[in-house]
Write an enzyme that holds these catalytic residues in place. Sequence first.
Site, PDB file in Angstrom:
ATOM      1  N   GLU A  41      -0.404   4.839   0.847  1.00  0.00           N
ATOM      2  CA  GLU A  41      -0.497   6.038   2.261  1.00  0.00           C
ATOM      3  C   GLU A  41      -0.767   5.138   3.491  1.00  0.00           C
ATOM      4  O   GLU A  41      -1.277   4.034   3.636  1.00  0.00           O
ATOM      5  CB  GLU A  41      -1.703   6.757   1.862  1.00  0.00           C
ATOM      6  CG  GLU A  41      -1.841   7.690   0.525  1.00  0.00           C
ATOM      7  CD  GLU A  41      -3.033   8.176   0.374  1.00  0.00           C
ATOM      8  OE1 GLU A  41      -3.728   8.897   1.115  1.00  0.00           O
ATOM      9  OE2 GLU A  41      -3.862   8.154  -0.778  1.00  0.00           O
ATOM     10  N   ASP A  76       0.913  -1.005   0.070  1.00  0.00           N
ATOM     11  CA  ASP A  76       0.130  -0.109   0.130  1.00  0.00           C
ATOM     12  C   ASP A  76       0.811   1.294  -0.040  1.00  0.00           C
ATOM     13  O   ASP A  76       2.076   1.154   0.462  1.00  0.00           O
ATOM     14  CB  ASP A  76      -1.051  -0.027   1.049  1.00  0.00           C
ATOM     15  CG  ASP A  76      -1.768   1.086   1.219  1.00  0.00           C
ATOM     16  OD1 ASP A  76      -2.286   1.627   0.203  1.00  0.00           O
ATOM     17  OD2 ASP A  76      -2.070   1.497   2.374  1.00  0.00           O
TER      18      ASP A  76
END
Length: 204
Positions: free
Chosen positions: A9, A7
């Site tokens: 953020e 991922d």
Amino acid sequence: MYITCLDLEGVLVPEIWIAFAQASGIPELKRTTRDEPDYDKLMRWRLGILKEHHLGIKEIQDTIAQIEPLEGAKAFLDELRSFSQVIIISDTFTEFAAPLMKKLGYPTLFCNSLEIAEDGSITGYKMRIEHSKLSTVKALQSVGFETIAAGDSYNDLGMIRAGKAGFLFRSTDKIKMDNPDLPAYETFDELMAGIRQAMQLANP
């Protein structure tokens, strides 16, 4: 061959919407996929707030220009890419992520795109594919790759659970409590060790 799927953020860079909430003085925008599992619902709500306050892509990009990767993220990525293929799979948007990719050394990024009017207002968004993180991992597996994944939010759980190994990274207490079987790490050193160990166990 392994591909590590990360991922963006909350894992490599700060949450963009939280940074913009602080910059704009609109605390409601601090709500992220850590809080709301339904991404479409979250984005429609965000776009409604932007419209209400007459804010558009320029204001968000001005905030993003000031964001730096999390401490240690660039070094972590550099080391990880020395022994594993790496793809960042994010529900963010190309229009948000480009400056951050430069600061991270231009890793491969799969994300989505925004619909922007001539006046700069954000009128909508286009998802690359439904359930983009899980769908991408399954597609990689279908062409012969093994996957390892790490993320911090509800929308990461699919790809984390689909591969040979998966990890929560700097996640919330609620998500960790709801998924006690998933290793949960707080530092890049811990995450790196977990990834290396997973690969070693799979290839003794």
